[in-house]
Design a protein around this motif. Structure first.
Motif, PDB file in Angstrom:
ATOM      1  N   TYR A  56      -6.050  -8.003 -10.622  1.00  0.00           N
ATOM      2  CA  TYR A  56      -6.013  -7.870  -9.152  1.00  0.00           C
ATOM      3  C   TYR A  56      -5.763  -6.421  -8.737  1.00  0.00           C
ATOM      4  O   TYR A  56      -5.240  -6.150  -7.663  1.00  0.00           O
ATOM      5  N   ALA A  57      -6.106  -5.504  -9.638  1.00  0.00           N
ATOM      6  CA  ALA A  57      -5.749  -4.091  -9.378  1.00  0.00           C
ATOM      7  C   ALA A  57      -6.201  -3.670  -7.980  1.00  0.00           C
ATOM      8  O   ALA A  57      -5.423  -3.120  -7.187  1.00  0.00           O
ATOM      9  N   LEU A  58      -7.450  -3.980  -7.649  1.00  0.00           N
ATOM     10  CA  LEU A  58      -7.990  -3.484  -6.367  1.00  0.00           C
ATOM     11  C   LEU A  58      -7.082  -3.886  -5.220  1.00  0.00           C
ATOM     12  O   LEU A  58      -6.623  -3.067  -4.420  1.00  0.00           O
ATOM     13  N   TYR A  59      -6.692  -5.154  -5.184  1.00  0.00           N
ATOM     14  CA  TYR A  59      -5.970  -5.631  -4.007  1.00  0.00           C
ATOM     15  C   TYR A  59      -4.551  -5.088  -3.963  1.00  0.00           C
ATOM     16  O   TYR A  59      -4.065  -4.622  -2.946  1.00  0.00           O
ATOM     17  N   VAL A  60      -3.887  -5.114  -5.126  1.00  0.00           N
ATOM     18  CA  VAL A  60      -2.479  -4.688  -5.141  1.00  0.00           C
ATOM     19  C   VAL A  60      -2.391  -3.199  -4.821  1.00  0.00           C
ATOM     20  O   VAL A  60      -1.652  -2.775  -3.917  1.00  0.00           O
ATOM     21  N   TRP A  61      -3.230  -2.385  -5.559  1.00  0.00           N
ATOM     22  CA  TRP A  61      -3.097  -0.934  -5.337  1.00  0.00           C
ATOM     23  C   TRP A  61      -3.639  -0.540  -3.975  1.00  0.00           C
ATOM     24  O   TRP A  61      -3.129   0.376  -3.328  1.00  0.00           O
ATOM     25  N   LEU A  62      -4.624  -1.256  -3.481  1.00  0.00           N
ATOM     26  CA  LEU A  62      -5.131  -0.958  -2.131  1.00  0.00           C
ATOM     27  C   LEU A  62      -4.014  -1.211  -1.113  1.00  0.00           C
ATOM     28  O   LEU A  62      -3.714  -0.377  -0.252  1.00  0.00           O
ATOM     29  N   SER A  63      -3.341  -2.349  -1.261  1.00  0.00           N
ATOM     30  CA  SER A  63      -2.269  -2.679  -0.297  1.00  0.00           C
ATOM     31  C   SER A  63      -1.191  -1.611  -0.326  1.00  0.00           C
ATOM     32  O   SER A  63      -0.832  -1.022   0.698  1.00  0.00           O
ATOM     33  N   PHE A  64      -0.687  -1.325  -1.546  1.00  0.00           N
ATOM     34  CA  PHE A  64       0.426  -0.366  -1.635  1.00  0.00           C
ATOM     35  C   PHE A  64      -0.039   1.029  -1.219  1.00  0.00           C
ATOM     36  O   PHE A  64       0.667   1.779  -0.549  1.00  0.00           O
ATOM     37  N   GLY A  65      -1.296   1.358  -1.607  1.00  0.00           N
ATOM     38  CA  GLY A  65      -1.801   2.694  -1.259  1.00  0.00           C
ATOM     39  C   GLY A  65      -1.882   2.870   0.250  1.00  0.00           C
ATOM     40  O   GLY A  65      -1.348   3.827   0.821  1.00  0.00           O
ATOM     41  N   VAL A  66      -2.492   1.882   0.924  1.00  0.00           N
ATOM     42  CA  VAL A  66      -2.675   2.009   2.386  1.00  0.00           C
ATOM     43  C   VAL A  66      -1.309   2.032   3.069  1.00  0.00           C
ATOM     44  O   VAL A  66      -1.049   2.835   3.979  1.00  0.00           O
ATOM     45  N   SER A  67      -0.400   1.189   2.559  1.00  0.00           N
ATOM     46  CA  SER A  67       0.939   1.172   3.189  1.00  0.00           C
ATOM     47  C   SER A  67       1.604   2.535   3.035  1.00  0.00           C
ATOM     48  O   SER A  67       2.165   3.090   3.991  1.00  0.00           O
ATOM     49  N   LEU A  68       1.500   3.096   1.819  1.00  0.00           N
ATOM     50  CA  LEU A  68       2.123   4.414   1.580  1.00  0.00           C
ATOM     51  C   LEU A  68       1.512   5.441   2.521  1.00  0.00           C
ATOM     52  O   LEU A  68       2.219   6.208   3.193  1.00  0.00           O
ATOM     53  N   LEU A  69       0.175   5.416   2.634  1.00  0.00           N
ATOM     54  CA  LEU A  69      -0.493   6.407   3.500  1.00  0.00           C
ATOM     55  C   LEU A  69      -0.019   6.241   4.949  1.00  0.00           C
ATOM     56  O   LEU A  69       0.326   7.216   5.629  1.00  0.00           O
TER      57      LEU A  69
END
Lengths: 252, 76, 222, 209
Positions: free
Chosen positions: B15-28
């Motif tokens: 699920y890399a795409l979803y997990v890292w996308l979520s955390f990445g967008v939140s961090l940004l």
């Protein structure tokens, strides 16, 4: 009414209070956020059903909870501002609005990203996501109304009224959307529920929640300082502040 | 550590795409709001200073020629 | 005392009928929006009946947003509102009377035209009855809550779009319960629960909205 | 002490301090001419006195009692003529005045109203929708309130705008008469009041950057 709070002295004292509070909110907040995320991402156990996609919970649930509580805090600030005519209360209210909107956006985005592997679509009209979307509209309404007035004192009161109208409607919207969801959803999509939280899953969640809450408080305090300066820039204490902060280069 | 090695950690069980996308967008998003607040803080201090400088110029000009300060004041 | 309120009531009703053209515009808008849907989605009677309640209610909300500004706009800009506020009558009561007049003037034509709307969208008789009940309970709620936002934005030059931005999220629960009431009527199911909830929201608005409107007008007057 | 007293009023508009610690008293039998350059806060001060807007600090009192508690009695004794005429364009002058008198508890006698409108040179224009009238005529209809309602306090914001010379003279004479009958007036005016208006005190607001 507490008219004895002379409007001039108050903003400067409020500014100093913000300056002292900011580090106590910001750094512990970032620390807890980092610990909570890493613990949740790397060390917390998998969910037996959803596997690792479940780890999005460590950012989605805190932001969902705090999006609602920030709006409530904003409405409380508005109420204090309207009832006791405190200018700084309105400044606090408008300082919270942007960070509340950002947190709501995060809750929305992470909710959608979490839903994709489970339901196969990036956006599903799930009850919680829909309420979160409407909450974002409420935030944008308050911010837009505040921006529409030149006299920021008038803007504060107007946005305060809409914040109070909003906070009365948040539960109504939440339950009507919940009811609407059960009405139209039927049995097709299994009702997406928070998986039962084992204790070792719960701790990182609570730490992330605390971290995000402190972070929101820190950003609120930062934006509060901006609001105070924006409203008091002709006062002498702002002049001294500006000189000292900008390395005292001569008047430009 | 739930994952055997770093590669598995980044794969995130597929699920890399979803997990890292979520955390990445939140961090940004969180980063953006903090930087925006800090940037407006500096900008406001700069405008405060230039505003005060403008104020000083007006006062100086008024002291320099007090005779027609009445009309000048009404005009400004 | 209530002689004064009758005075305001009579004045506003007379004013509304003197500007009859401006009165009819929201209704024309409603009719046109509704005629768009068959053109856009196709004239199939069953599809129209399925989306009918939602279409009518969304069109009703949008057309009420258009007409809503008129509640305080003229009085604010020509100074009559100032004289009202100095007349010693409680501003919340004056706001209540003005919202009542606005509702009467905007709802009655809608009620007269609603059979036509039901015909356009192929609604059954039961659905039409449910639609009328939800309109009777729902439109005053629209006017009351809407008047709060109108009071806030009346002083702004271009407050129209902002008004919609502020009000649409708050009107969502009403839309949900009203359309589901008409849907239940279509399936011959009882819809008293939905009407009760709309009625409860209306009572809450009747109790709280006038004071919020009065405060909003004071903020705009400032 | 009698009259409308303001002590250390403060008003902030768009984060600019218009005036602060402003204290004065408007006593029956007195005319105050409020003077000051544009943007000095004259209109804001008058609106604070009427209660349409709230001061940022400071208190208002009427005959010694805080004004907040006797807002109704004050309103009955007040006529406010602001920048806006307060007349609805679609209604005629008579209708506007009839509704205004009804709200303000002033007894509406059509004959008197016709007489007052005639005095103000509006003969024949009484039944015309107000938007058809010129700015000066609309101002005269708005000012006719000063004849129609018995009230001690007059708060006038630029009452002479759009009036021609004899209109101004008429109003000044009426103001002098009102002050003589123990009325209290506070007014602004873009051109100085002539001595037709009788004795007056001046209250000057400076322009504060």
């Amino acid at each position: 009414m507490w008219k004895w709070l002379h409007p001039y002295a108050k903003p400067e004292r409020a500014y100093q209070l913000c300056v002292t509070l900011q580090p106590y909110f910001l750094w512990p907040g970032i620390l807890c956020l980092v610990i909570g995320s890493i613990w949740g991402l790397a060390f917390a156990p998998q969910d037996y059903q959803q596997g690792d996609s479940f780890r999005i919970i460590y950012i989605h649930v805190p932001s969902a909870i705090l999006s609602m509580s920030t709006y409530t805090a904003m409405a409380v600030a508005a109420l204090v501002g309207i009832v006791w005519q405190w200018r700084t209360a309105f400044m606090a209210m408008i300082a919270m609005a942007p960070i509340g909107a950002v947190v709501t956006f995060i809750a929305l985005f992470t909710g959608a990203a979490w839903g994709k592997p489970m339901w196969g679509a990036w956006w599903v009209w799930d009850a919680r996501l829909t309420s979160e979307l409407i909450l974002l509209f409420l935030y944008l309404g308050v911010i837009a109304l505040y921006g529409a007035f030149e006299d920021k004192q008038q803007a504060g009161k107007a946005a305060g009224v809409m914040a109070l109208v909003g906070v009365v409607n948040v539960p109504i919207i939440h339950y009507s959307v919940e009811w609407w969801n059960t009405l139209h959803q039927g049995a097709t999509i299994s009702k997406f529920d928070k998986p039962s939280i084992a204790p070792e899953m719960l701790w990182p969640l609570l730490i992330a929640l605390l971290g995000l809450a402190l972070f929101i408080a820190a950003v609120t305090v930062m934006r509060m300082k901006n609001e105070i300066i924006r409203r008091e820039y002709h006062r002498p204490w702002v002049k001294a502040l500006a000189a000292q902060a900008l390395g005292d280069n001569h008047a430009v | 550590m739930q994952f055997d090695n770093l590669a598995d950690f980044f794969a995130m069980g597929g699920y890399a795409l979803y997990v890292w996308l979520s955390f990445g967008v939140s961090l940004l998003a969180l980063l953006w709001i903090v930087l925006d607040s800090a940037a407006t803080h500096k900008k406001l201090l700069k405008t405060a200073q230039s505003e005060q400088a403008r104020q000083a110029r007006i006062d100086a000009a008024r002291k320099a020629k007090p005779i027609n300060s009445e009309s000048e004041q009404a005009g400004s | 005392m209530n002689g004064l309120y009758q005075g305001i009531f009579k004045r506003d009703i007379a004013l509304a009928f003197r500007q009859r053209s401006e009165l009819a515009q929201p209704l024309m808008f409603l009719l046109m929006v509704i005629t768009l849907f068959p053109l856009g989605i196709g004239p199939g009677p069953m599809t129209l009946q399925k989306i009918g309640p939602g279409v009518i209610w969304i069109a009703a909300i949008l057309s009420s947003l258009l007409a809503m500004e008129r509640i305080f706009r003229d009085d604010f800009w020509d100074g009559s509102l100032e004289q009202y506020m100095l007349s010693g009558l409680p501003v919340s009561a004056i706001a209540g009377v003005k919202v009542l007049v606005h509702w009467l003037v905007s709802f009655l034509p809608l009620a007269l035209f609603s059979p036509l709307l039901a015909l356009f969208l192929n609604l059954t008789v039961d659905m039409y009855v449910a639609l009328m009940l939800t309109l009777v309970l729902g439109t005053p709620l629209l006017s009351l809550v809407g008047a709060i936002a109108v009071g806030l934005t009346v002083g702004l030059q271009r407050g129209g779009v902002l008004l919609a931005l502020l009000l649409i999220p708050v009107f969502i629960p009403l839309l949900i319960f009203a359309t589901s009431a008409v849907d239940s009527a279509a399936l011959q199911l009882p819809y008293r629960a939905q009407l009760a909830i709309i009625g409860a929201m209306l009572l809450l608005a009747m109790a709280a909205a006038p004071f919020a409107i009065a405060y909003a007008l004071k903020v705009s007057q400032n | 002490m009698a009259g409308l007293a303001a002590d250390n009023l403060t008003c902030i508009k768009r984060d600019r301090v218009l005036f602060t610690d402003l204290s004065f008293a408007l006593l029956p039998g007195r005319l105050i001419y409020l003077r000051g350059p544009n943007g000095a806060g004259k209109t804001s001060l008058l609106r604070i006195l009427t209660g349409l807007s709230a001061p940022d600090a400071g208190e208002l009192s009427l005959d010694g009692q805080p004004l907040e508690r006797q807002r109704d009695t004050f309103n009955q004794q007040l006529i406010y003529v602001g920048h806006k005429a307060g007349l609805n364009g679609a209604l005629t002058a008579m209708e506007n005045l009839r509704f205004w008198c009804a709200q303000h508890g002033a007894e509406f006698v059509p004959a008197d109203t016709y007489r007052v409108l005639a005095l103000l040179g509006l003969v024949g224009l009484e039944e015309v929708p107000v938007r058809m009238l010129s700015a000066g005529q609309q101002r005269r209809v708005a000012l006719s309130r000063l004849w129609l309602k018995k009230a001690t306090y007059w708060i006038l914001d630029e009452p002479f705008t759009a009036l021609d010379t004899d209109g101004i003279a008429l109003l000044e004479k009426h103001m002098r008469q009102h002050v003589a009958q123990n009325g209290a007036i506070i007014t602004t005016s873009h051109q100085p009041l002539s001595d037709l208006a009788g004795p007056m005190e001046e209250l000057v607001l400076e322009y504060r950057l």
